[in-house]
Design a protein around this motif. Structure first.
Motif, PDB file in Angstrom:
ATOM      1  N   LEU A   1      71.322  27.713  44.377  1.00  0.00           N
ATOM      2  CA  LEU A   1      71.542  26.405  43.775  1.00  0.00           C
ATOM      3  C   LEU A   1      72.317  25.500  44.734  1.00  0.00           C
ATOM      4  N   GLY A   2      73.341  26.021  45.355  1.00  0.00           N
ATOM      5  CA  GLY A   2      74.115  25.231  46.305  1.00  0.00           C
ATOM      6  C   GLY A   2      73.267  24.728  47.458  1.00  0.00           C
ATOM      7  N   ARG A   3      72.419  25.588  47.985  1.00  0.00           N
ATOM      8  CA  ARG A   3      71.552  25.191  49.102  1.00  0.00           C
ATOM      9  C   ARG A   3      70.599  24.074  48.684  1.00  0.00           C
ATOM     10  N   VAL A   4      70.064  24.169  47.474  1.00  0.00           N
ATOM     11  CA  VAL A   4      69.161  23.123  46.978  1.00  0.00           C
ATOM     12  C   VAL A   4      69.938  21.830  46.730  1.00  0.00           C
ATOM     13  N   LEU A   5      71.133  21.949  46.186  1.00  0.00           N
ATOM     14  CA  LEU A   5      71.917  20.750  45.900  1.00  0.00           C
ATOM     15  C   LEU A   5      72.303  19.994  47.171  1.00  0.00           C
ATOM     16  N   ILE A   6      72.538  20.708  48.259  1.00  0.00           N
ATOM     17  CA  ILE A   6      72.789  20.024  49.534  1.00  0.00           C
ATOM     18  C   ILE A   6      71.572  19.168  49.894  1.00  0.00           C
ATOM     19  N   LEU A   7      70.401  19.746  49.799  1.00  0.00           N
ATOM     20  CA  LEU A   7      69.178  19.025  50.158  1.00  0.00           C
ATOM     21  C   LEU A   7      68.867  17.902  49.174  1.00  0.00           C
ATOM     22  N   HIS A   8      69.329  18.059  47.952  1.00  0.00           N
ATOM     23  CA  HIS A   8      69.136  17.043  46.911  1.00  0.00           C
ATOM     24  C   HIS A   8      70.188  15.933  47.020  1.00  0.00           C
ATOM     25  N   GLY A   9      71.230  16.180  47.828  1.00  0.00           N
ATOM     26  CA  GLY A   9      72.266  15.173  48.050  1.00  0.00           C
ATOM     27  C   GLY A   9      73.446  15.243  47.107  1.00  0.00           C
TER      28      GLY A   9
END
Length: 137
Positions: free
Chosen positions: A44-52
């Motif tokens: 989730l953290g990795r996706v949230l970085i990419l999601h901004g």
């Protein structure tokens, strides 16, 4: 639909296809169903970085590190989210922790510093090593 493992797998697939909004939604549901699972929090953290969403990403990584404080990869992701939030001192401290006792991770730490919109760039690897070793300011 209630399987946390299937939600995690779907979140990974959506991440791999660059559908970050849907991946974040699915992984958030997985996290809510199993709040203590570090594999879900990390993804989730990795996706949230990419999601901004850097603040939420940092929160996810901190939760993983609360369980696994020596996880250097997660700490590097935390540094990325901290840099993007403008928390340079905290990000640099996290990166110093990443390479402490693990000099082979210097490349990863230098990449994190240089790749972000608020990071640092060094022309010489020795300068980056000196900085991350705490010898320069």
């Amino acid at each position: 639909p209630d399987s946390v493992d299937l939600k995690l797998d779907l979140g990974r697939l959506l991440h791999d296809t660059d559908d970050f909004a849907r991946a974040a939604h699915v992984l958030t549901a997985a996290r809510d169903a199993a709040p203590g699972r570090p594999d879900i929090l990390n993804q989730l953290g990795r996706v949230l970085i990419l999601h901004g969403d850097y603040a939420a990403a940092a929160d996810a990584f901190r939760r993983v590190l609360a369980q696994y404080p020596d996880d250097r990869s997660t700490r590097a992701y935390l540094a990325t989210s901290l840099f993007e939030q403008g928390e340079r001192d905290a990000a640099e401290a996290a990166l110093r922790s990443v390479i402490r006792g693990q000099p082979q991770l210097l490349g990863r730490a230098a990449f994190v510093m240089a790749a972000g919109s608020r990071g640092r760039f060094f022309f010489a690897q020795s300068d980056a090593a000196k900085f991350l070793g705490g010898e320069a300011g």
